[in-house]
Motif scaffolding. Structure first.
Motif, PDB file in Angstrom:
ATOM      1  N   LEU A   1      18.701  56.402 -16.367  1.00 24.11           N
ATOM      2  CA  LEU A   1      20.115  56.762 -16.532  1.00 24.11           C
ATOM      3  C   LEU A   1      21.043  55.553 -16.438  1.00 24.11           C
ATOM      4  CD1 LEU A   1      20.200  59.931 -14.226  1.00 24.11           C
ATOM      5  CD2 LEU A   1      20.006  59.869 -16.710  1.00 24.11           C
ATOM      6  N   GLN A   2      20.562  54.434 -15.879  1.00 23.47           N
ATOM      7  CA  GLN A   2      21.426  53.266 -15.643  1.00 23.47           C
ATOM      8  C   GLN A   2      21.462  52.384 -16.899  1.00 23.47           C
ATOM      9  OE1 GLN A   2      21.906  55.304 -12.644  1.00 23.47           O
ATOM     10  NE2 GLN A   2      23.095  53.432 -12.605  1.00 23.47           N
ATOM     11  N   THR A   3      22.042  52.931 -17.962  1.00 25.33           N
ATOM     12  CA  THR A   3      21.963  52.261 -19.270  1.00 25.33           C
ATOM     13  C   THR A   3      22.649  50.888 -19.275  1.00 25.33           C
ATOM     14  OG1 THR A   3      23.871  53.558 -19.909  1.00 25.33           O
ATOM     15  CG2 THR A   3      21.731  54.365 -20.630  1.00 25.33           C
ATOM     16  N   LYS A   4      23.724  50.754 -18.508  1.00 25.43           N
ATOM     17  CA  LYS A   4      24.430  49.475 -18.469  1.00 25.43           C
ATOM     18  C   LYS A   4      23.546  48.410 -17.821  1.00 25.43           C
ATOM     19  CE  LYS A   4      28.723  47.353 -17.055  1.00 25.43           C
ATOM     20  NZ  LYS A   4      30.023  47.537 -16.427  1.00 25.43           N
ATOM     21  N   ALA A   5      22.916  48.786 -16.707  1.00 23.85           N
ATOM     22  CA  ALA A   5      22.030  47.831 -16.023  1.00 23.85           C
ATOM     23  C   ALA A   5      20.871  47.452 -16.948  1.00 23.85           C
ATOM     24  CB  ALA A   5      21.512  48.445 -14.717  1.00 23.85           C
ATOM     25  N   ILE A   6      20.305  48.431 -17.644  1.00 19.32           N
ATOM     26  CA  ILE A   6      19.162  48.155 -18.532  1.00 19.32           C
ATOM     27  C   ILE A   6      19.582  47.184 -19.642  1.00 19.32           C
ATOM     28  CG2 ILE A   6      17.542  49.188 -20.191  1.00 19.32           C
ATOM     29  CD1 ILE A   6      17.682  51.760 -18.378  1.00 19.32           C
ATOM     30  N   ALA A   7      20.767  47.439 -20.231  1.00 22.15           N
ATOM     31  CA  ALA A   7      21.262  46.568 -21.309  1.00 22.15           C
ATOM     32  C   ALA A   7      21.448  45.142 -20.790  1.00 22.15           C
ATOM     33  CB  ALA A   7      22.576  47.115 -21.853  1.00 22.15           C
ATOM     34  N   LEU A   8      21.945  45.041 -19.587  1.00 26.44           N
ATOM     35  CA  LEU A   8      22.179  43.736 -18.973  1.00 26.44           C
ATOM     36  C   LEU A   8      20.857  43.006 -18.719  1.00 26.44           C
ATOM     37  CD1 LEU A   8      24.620  42.163 -18.038  1.00 26.44           C
ATOM     38  CD2 LEU A   8      24.665  43.529 -15.965  1.00 26.44           C
ATOM     39  N   TYR A   9      19.880  43.719 -18.183  1.00 23.15           N
ATOM     40  CA  TYR A   9      18.569  43.099 -17.924  1.00 23.15           C
ATOM     41  C   TYR A   9      17.973  42.584 -19.242  1.00 23.15           C
ATOM     42  CZ  TYR A   9      18.625  45.379 -13.296  1.00 23.15           C
ATOM     43  OH  TYR A   9      18.944  45.777 -12.021  1.00 23.15           O
TER      44      TYR A   9
ATOM     45  N   GLN B   1      10.875  45.847 -21.131  1.00 26.64           N
ATOM     46  CA  GLN B   1      10.297  47.058 -20.546  1.00 26.64           C
ATOM     47  C   GLN B   1       8.772  46.999 -20.662  1.00 26.64           C
ATOM     48  OE1 GLN B   1      11.962  50.814 -21.841  1.00 26.64           O
ATOM     49  NE2 GLN B   1      10.025  51.867 -21.449  1.00 26.64           N
ATOM     50  N   VAL B   2       8.085  47.170 -19.521  1.00 21.81           N
ATOM     51  CA  VAL B   2       6.622  47.110 -19.555  1.00 21.81           C
ATOM     52  C   VAL B   2       5.991  48.394 -19.019  1.00 21.81           C
ATOM     53  CG1 VAL B   2       6.417  44.604 -19.446  1.00 21.81           C
ATOM     54  CG2 VAL B   2       6.595  45.914 -17.322  1.00 21.81           C
ATOM     55  N   GLY B   3       6.817  49.284 -18.542  1.00 20.39           N
ATOM     56  CA  GLY B   3       6.250  50.526 -18.016  1.00 20.39           C
ATOM     57  C   GLY B   3       7.291  51.620 -17.971  1.00 20.39           C
TER      58      GLY B   3
ATOM     59  N   ASP C   1      13.126  59.592 -14.301  1.00 22.93           N
ATOM     60  CA  ASP C   1      12.158  58.600 -14.776  1.00 22.93           C
ATOM     61  C   ASP C   1      12.637  57.182 -14.460  1.00 22.93           C
ATOM     62  OD1 ASP C   1      11.030  60.856 -15.821  1.00 22.93           O
ATOM     63  OD2 ASP C   1      11.534  60.409 -17.912  1.00 22.93           O
ATOM     64  N   GLN C   2      11.698  56.314 -14.187  1.00 24.39           N
ATOM     65  CA  GLN C   2      12.001  54.914 -13.891  1.00 24.39           C
ATOM     66  C   GLN C   2      11.357  54.008 -14.945  1.00 24.39           C
ATOM     67  OE1 GLN C   2      14.460  54.735 -11.102  1.00 24.39           O
ATOM     68  NE2 GLN C   2      13.159  53.131 -10.308  1.00 24.39           N
ATOM     69  N   ILE C   3      12.063  52.956 -15.293  1.00 21.18           N
ATOM     70  CA  ILE C   3      11.514  51.948 -16.210  1.00 21.18           C
ATOM     71  C   ILE C   3      11.147  50.710 -15.392  1.00 21.18           C
ATOM     72  CG2 ILE C   3      12.128  50.341 -18.068  1.00 21.18           C
ATOM     73  CD1 ILE C   3      14.025  52.479 -19.131  1.00 21.18           C
ATOM     74  N   MET C   4       9.972  50.151 -15.672  1.00 18.47           N
ATOM     75  CA  MET C   4       9.592  48.874 -15.053  1.00 18.47           C
ATOM     76  C   MET C   4       9.889  47.770 -16.062  1.00 18.47           C
ATOM     77  SD  MET C   4       8.287  49.774 -12.202  1.00 18.47           S
ATOM     78  CE  MET C   4       7.758  48.142 -11.704  1.00 18.47           C
ATOM     79  N   MET C   5      10.520  46.700 -15.601  1.00 17.77           N
ATOM     80  CA  MET C   5      10.824  45.581 -16.503  1.00 17.77           C
ATOM     81  C   MET C   5      10.338  44.291 -15.875  1.00 17.77           C
ATOM     82  SD  MET C   5      14.712  46.546 -17.713  1.00 17.77           S
ATOM     83  CE  MET C   5      14.635  45.971 -19.401  1.00 17.77           C
ATOM     84  N   GLU C   6       9.993  43.321 -16.722  1.00  8.68           N
ATOM     85  CA  GLU C   6       9.634  42.015 -16.176  1.00  8.68           C
ATOM     86  C   GLU C   6      10.065  40.893 -17.108  1.00  8.68           C
ATOM     87  OE1 GLU C   6       5.458  42.525 -15.325  1.00  8.68           O
ATOM     88  OE2 GLU C   6       4.863  41.966 -17.341  1.00  8.68           O
ATOM     89  N   LYS C   7      10.169  39.723 -16.511  1.00  9.72           N
ATOM     90  CA  LYS C   7      10.578  38.520 -17.253  1.00  9.72           C
ATOM     91  C   LYS C   7       9.732  37.363 -16.736  1.00  9.72           C
ATOM     92  CE  LYS C   7      14.517  35.317 -17.325  1.00  9.72           C
ATOM     93  NZ  LYS C   7      14.797  35.032 -18.723  1.00  9.72           N
ATOM     94  N   PHE C   8       9.198  36.590 -17.662  1.00  4.96           N
ATOM     95  CA  PHE C   8       8.382  35.432 -17.267  1.00  4.96           C
ATOM     96  C   PHE C   8       9.217  34.161 -17.279  1.00  4.96           C
ATOM     97  CE2 PHE C   8       5.442  38.662 -18.508  1.00  4.96           C
ATOM     98  CZ  PHE C   8       4.437  38.558 -17.568  1.00  4.96           C
ATOM     99  N   LEU C   9       8.952  33.291 -16.335  1.00  5.67           N
ATOM    100  CA  LEU C   9       9.714  32.037 -16.268  1.00  5.67           C
ATOM    101  C   LEU C   9       8.947  30.917 -16.969  1.00  5.67           C
ATOM    102  CD1 LEU C   9      10.997  32.166 -12.595  1.00  5.67           C
ATOM    103  CD2 LEU C   9      12.147  32.900 -14.681  1.00  5.67           C
TER     104      LEU C   9
END
Ligand SMILES: CC(C)(COP(=O)(O)OP(=O)(O)OC[C@H]1O[C@@H](n2cnc3c(N)ncnc32)[C@H](O)[C@@H]1OP(=O)(O)O)[C@@H](O)C(=O)NCCC(=O)NCCS
Length: 170
Positions: A131-139, A146-148, A162-170
């Motif tokens: 539901l946190q579409t603004k946060a998702i767009a920002l991420y 999104q990985v999960g 529902d929860q979305i898992m996100m990740e970022k590699f450095l």
């Protein structure tokens, strides 16, 4: 909002952290895994311990304007040998009156810069409610992918979320 700064909060101001965190849990019950009802019971020691994470364990950053805290973000560094390359973002929140003025973007930007300086960190992860579409767009703007997708991960006010898992590699 022009006049604000991003700060590390001195321990003596832990009650302000408590106030902002409880505000976040009350205003946005869907956005966080923790509940107001549980966190409001925390002792002063618990709040202080959360705030005094040293650089080996992570950090909290706050946005402050006119002496008042208006935003925050937290990060935990894993410590176990096999996962100590992972940082987890958490507790990301900007007070409603201060939103949509770039403060959230700056909090995230400063956090990522800080994390990048820690040599051992290879990956940053987070979970966010669908539901946190603004946060998702920002991420996504900051390179998180999104990985999960975890169905019915939270149960809040009689609803499964529902929860979305996100990740970022450095
Ligand atoms: C997510 C949150 C921290 C962002 O804070 P903020 O200060 O309002 O963010 P900003 O003003 O920096 O806006 C960020 C971006 O979102 C964009 N945006 C604004 N409203 C939007 C919307 N409804 N949908 C998508 N993007 C939106 C803005 O254009 C801005 O992009 P830009 O920097 O490229 O211009 C804040 O909205 C919040 O506290 N939300 C509730 C808690 C939450 O969801 N936390 C995340 C838990 S994982």
């Amino acid at each position: 909002m022009k006049n604000y700064s991003i700060i590390v909060l001195p321990l003596a101001r832990w009650e302000e952290y408590r106030t902002l965190r409880l505000e976040a849990l009350q205003v946005e019950p869907y956005a966080f895994g923790k509940s107001y009802e549980e966190e409001v019971e925390n002792s002063s020691e618990v709040w202080q311990n959360k705030l005094t994470q040293n650089s080996d364990l992570g950090f909290y950053l706050f946005a402050e304007s006119g002496g008042k805290l208006i935003g925050m973000i937290g990060c935990d560094y894993e410590t176990k040998l096999k996962i100590r390359h992972i940082a987890t973002l958490k507790a990301y929140y900007v007070s409603i009156n201060a939103r949509s003025q770039g403060i959230g973007r700056v909090l995230l930007e400063v956090s990522l810069k800080r994390i990048k300086k820690i040599q051992k960190i290879h990956k940053i992860r987070l979970s966010v409610n669908v539901l946190q579409t603004k946060a998702i767009a920002l991420y996504k703007k900051f390179g998180f992918e999104q990985v999960g997708y975890f169905k019915d991960e939270l149960f809040v006010e009689g609803k499964y979320l529902d929860q979305i898992m996100m990740e970022k590699f450095l």
